[in-house]
Design a protein around this motif. Structure first.
Motif, PDB file in Angstrom:
ATOM      1  N   TRP A   1      -7.034   9.098   3.959  1.00  0.00           N
ATOM      2  CA  TRP A   1      -6.229   8.684   3.309  1.00  0.00           C
ATOM      3  C   TRP A   1      -5.923  11.037   3.550  1.00  0.00           C
ATOM      4  O   TRP A   1      -4.468  10.771   3.051  1.00  0.00           O
ATOM      5  CB  TRP A   1      -6.141   8.271   2.077  1.00  0.00           C
ATOM      6  CG  TRP A   1      -5.313   8.140   1.107  1.00  0.00           C
ATOM      7  CD1 TRP A   1      -5.058   9.171   0.161  1.00  0.00           C
ATOM      8  CD2 TRP A   1      -3.971   8.169   0.683  1.00  0.00           C
ATOM      9  NE1 TRP A   1      -3.760   8.808  -0.449  1.00  0.00           N
ATOM     10  CE2 TRP A   1      -3.183   8.269  -0.034  1.00  0.00           C
ATOM     11  CE3 TRP A   1      -3.162   7.274   2.036  1.00  0.00           C
ATOM     12  CZ2 TRP A   1      -1.773   7.860  -0.855  1.00  0.00           C
ATOM     13  CZ3 TRP A   1      -2.023   6.332   1.395  1.00  0.00           C
ATOM     14  CH2 TRP A   1      -1.979   6.520   0.445  1.00  0.00           C
ATOM     15  N   ARG A   2      -7.023  11.726   3.240  1.00  0.00           N
ATOM     16  CA  ARG A   2      -7.067  12.586   3.278  1.00  0.00           C
ATOM     17  C   ARG A   2      -6.056  13.234   4.186  1.00  0.00           C
ATOM     18  O   ARG A   2      -5.514  14.347   3.969  1.00  0.00           O
ATOM     19  CB  ARG A   2      -8.229  12.999   3.501  1.00  0.00           C
ATOM     20  CG  ARG A   2      -9.395  13.045   2.146  1.00  0.00           C
ATOM     21  CD  ARG A   2      -9.696  14.029   1.342  1.00  0.00           C
ATOM     22  NE  ARG A   2     -11.698  13.726   1.966  1.00  0.00           N
ATOM     23  CZ  ARG A   2     -12.741  12.600   1.520  1.00  0.00           C
ATOM     24  NH1 ARG A   2     -11.795  11.635   0.466  1.00  0.00           N
ATOM     25  NH2 ARG A   2     -13.084  12.081   3.138  1.00  0.00           N
TER      26      ARG A   2
ATOM     27  N   LYS B   1      -1.533   9.967   5.953  1.00  0.00           N
ATOM     28  CA  LYS B   1      -1.248   9.050   4.816  1.00  0.00           C
ATOM     29  C   LYS B   1      -0.644   7.998   5.609  1.00  0.00           C
ATOM     30  O   LYS B   1      -0.095   6.274   5.752  1.00  0.00           O
ATOM     31  CB  LYS B   1      -0.790   9.155   3.185  1.00  0.00           C
ATOM     32  CG  LYS B   1      -1.557  10.236   2.842  1.00  0.00           C
ATOM     33  CD  LYS B   1      -0.168  10.631   1.343  1.00  0.00           C
ATOM     34  CE  LYS B   1      -1.222  11.441   0.436  1.00  0.00           C
ATOM     35  NZ  LYS B   1      -2.327  12.089   0.871  1.00  0.00           N
ATOM     36  N   LYS B   2       0.377   8.375   6.878  1.00  0.00           N
ATOM     37  CA  LYS B   2       1.026   7.768   7.318  1.00  0.00           C
ATOM     38  C   LYS B   2      -0.124   6.521   8.724  1.00  0.00           C
ATOM     39  O   LYS B   2      -0.398   5.557   8.325  1.00  0.00           O
ATOM     40  CB  LYS B   2       1.872   8.074   8.612  1.00  0.00           C
ATOM     41  CG  LYS B   2       2.831   9.086   7.932  1.00  0.00           C
ATOM     42  CD  LYS B   2       3.786   9.508   9.110  1.00  0.00           C
ATOM     43  CE  LYS B   2       5.249  10.567   8.430  1.00  0.00           C
ATOM     44  NZ  LYS B   2       5.240  11.241   9.327  1.00  0.00           N
TER      45      LYS B   2
ATOM     46  N   SER C   1      -1.830   4.473   6.138  1.00  0.00           N
ATOM     47  CA  SER C   1      -1.208   2.862   5.847  1.00  0.00           C
ATOM     48  C   SER C   1      -0.944   1.851   6.932  1.00  0.00           C
ATOM     49  O   SER C   1      -0.658   1.093   7.074  1.00  0.00           O
ATOM     50  CB  SER C   1      -0.058   2.979   5.455  1.00  0.00           C
ATOM     51  OG  SER C   1       1.003   4.202   4.384  1.00  0.00           O
TER      52      SER C   1
END
Length: 571
Positions: A393-394, A397-398, A401
């Motif tokens: 996530w850091r 973010k893609k 996901s």
């Protein structure tokens, strides 16, 4: 001749230097490894839905075959939790767990998996496994591990439940929660507590008792073995099987066989997707483990030969009437910790397991299934990685996901669907990324011959010269975007007379991109702008020479960007 033999039979290489000392060390390591791996093998057979003893069948011939034909000197091949559950989910739509037809399908699936791996090896298609990106693998493993844990709750509580995905599993457990068997629950809670305590403190306890470092290293992880022995003895002594505690029971004296009358081409076609997925997941996990240990020991791994070793191991497992096998992380760590020095450990431990099957199987009669479920659950919980999601996530973010979507689909729709969705999304993510390449206008860093992005550095540019760098290969997915971007940049500045395409990051140009470049040349001619190329790599230049682009090019091809700017500025 020797090198050819080593290529097809890697064991011939390490056997040349094998000696008596190594054999003694490997025999001791194999004995300890066998004692510790037996409960794990029994547990994973239970995951498949087969009698627990088939876990030992799956640990004999596969281990010997991989030791002879595999290239890793550390990898331990046998039953693994993930492929075991994938096997169960693949078979359940066709047969009832434990039935003769179920056993036949399991053996067939194992054989198909082995053949598929051999085909991949013959066609040199091991690279296909690269379609599984890290986010997909992480999400798939975490979700699968969690589903496995939830699926073991029925054994821990001593109740019945059905389902392979989250909602059916939870719903079924809720419907039967009132039927909890109290002796089983107490036994499970006690076993889990004992396993956790031993995992954390048993090695320390051995140290406090004055045991040598080597002894602590060998037996520090033997907690599950002691728990299995104590609980089995307790069940037999108190006759807990008579109050509802489920046990392994009588062990078949011979391996299960394939019932050819139950086989047909329609069944084979329907099982093929599952065999492919099980093979790929098993191979990826096995090679990653093998490579990590090979790096520590400065050894080489040949992925294509690994396909051969694992393929033959699965065919061997089918011949034993067992289920798909692969190289497991926990199994390999245990093998190394026991002091394994060569693949001979796999051969010797297989012989020890064979002796166990021949003479010691009556000892497994009172082994409670709840203990095997506890061992599986604690092992699987370690594979559920929240930290991986945080790190992703850091970073991106893609991609985070992608992990979340794969995890969710596996939980709701099942492992195979989740894996397929993850692969498809990975490919779509890759195509989106490559179809939107980073295109930068570059200029010269003052006083140097280096060229950098005008938006990131204070650089020198010339009003009639535009230099563009594309940081991606040129192919059908981005050719049109690249064409439109260049046209836009030129249209924004009427003073431009020269457009230099800096090709440092271009390693491939396909037919669609070539056609786009030719269109760009023609359009720039009409605008009075010359197109030049700089820093074109040799393989790309070789391909361009076989095209009409160089003839149509109204500019020049420069070896370096600095040479191009210097000559054009002088003009």
């Amino acid at each position: 001749m020797t090198s050819k033999l080593a290529k097809y039979l890697p064991a011939s290489e390490w056997l040349k230097t094998y000696n008596t000392t190594s054999f003694k060390n490997d025999t001791v390591a194999s004995l300890i490894f066998t004692i510790m791996v037996i409960p794990q093998s029994l547990a994973y057979a239970m995951l498949v839905g087969l009698p627990a003893i088939t876990g030992l069948y799956a640990s004999i011939l596969p281990s010997i075959l991989y030791s002879l034909f595999g290239t890793s000197r550390s990898l331990a091949v046998g039953p693994v939790a993930l492929t075991s559950v994938m096997t169960a989910s693949a078979i359940l739509p066709f047969a009832t767990a434990g039935s003769e037809h179920y056993v036949t399908i399991a053996i067939l699936l194992t054989f198909m998996s082995g053949v598929f791996l051999l085909v991949l090896s013959l066609l040199k298609l091991g690279f296909l496994t690269n379609l599984l990106s890290h986010p997909v693998i992480s999400g798939f493993i975490s979700a699968s591990a969690l589903l496995i844990v939830i699926g073991q709750i029925k054994y821990l509580l001593g109740i019945e439940s059905t389902g392979n995905t989250l909602l059916p599993l939870v719903h079924s457990l809720y419907d039967h929660v009132a039927e909890v068997n109290i002796p089983t629950l107490i036994l499970s809670a006690t076993a889990i507590t004992a396993l956790l305590i031993m995992r954390r403190y048993f090695a320390l306890f051995l140290e406090k008792c004055g045991c040598s470092e080597q002894y602590v290293q060998l037996f520090g992880k033997s907690g599950p073995v002691l728990v299995v022995i104590l609980t089995t003895f307790t069940v037999a002594w108190l006759s807990l099987d008579k109050v509802g505690v489920s046990i392994i029971g009588a062990v078949p004296s011979t391996p299960f066989g394939l019932n050819f009358q139950q086989l047909n081409w329609q069944l084979i076609k329907e099982l093929l997707p599952s065999a492919v997925l099980i093979s790929i997941v098993g191979f990826i996990g096995s090679v990653s483990v093998a490579q990590s240990f090979a790096a520590k020991r400065r050894q080489d791994i040949d992925p294509n030969q690994e396909l051969v070793g694992l393929g033959l191991a699965n065919i061997g497992s089918a011949a034993c009437g067992a289920f798909p096998v692969t190289g497991g992380f926990s199994r390999t760590v245990l093998n190394v910790d026991c002091g394994s020095t060569s693949p001979m450990t796999g051969i010797i431990s297989a012989l020890f397991i064979l002796l166990t099957l021949l003479f010691l199987t009556p000892l497994f009669y009172y082994l409670p299934k709840a203990i095997l479920a506890a061992i599986i659950s604690l092992s699987m919980l370690q594979l559920v990685s929240v930290a991986d999601l945080k790190d992703l996530w850091r970073f991106s973010k893609k991609e985070a996901s992608l992990l979340v979507i794969t995890f969710s689909v596996v939980m709701v729709e099942g492992m195979e669907t989740g894996l397929i969705v993850g692969v498809v999304l990975s490919i779509l993510f890759f195509l989106w990324h490559t179809s939107h390449p980073h295109i930068a206008i570059v200029g010269r860093l003052p006083g140097t011959e280096h060229y950098r992005n005008v938006q990131r550095f204070a650089v020198e540019t010339h009003p009639t010269i535009l230099t563009v760098r594309i940081d991606e290969n040129l192919f059908f997915a981005n050719a049109r975007v690249f064409e439109e971007r260049l046209q836009y940049l030129v249209s924004q500045n009427r003073e431009i007379k020269h457009l230099v395409l800096m090709c440092t990051a271009i390693n491939m140009i396909d037919a669609s991109a070539l056609q786009s470049l030719e269109k760009i040349v023609d359009r720039l001619k009409d605008s009075g702008v010359k197109l030049h190329l700089s820093e074109v790599k040799g393989p790309i230049m070789d391909r361009l020479k076989d095209s009409t682009l160089i003839e149509r090019l109204n500019g020049k091809i420069f070896i370096s960007q600095h040479e191009a700017i210097k000559e054009l500025e002088d003009k």
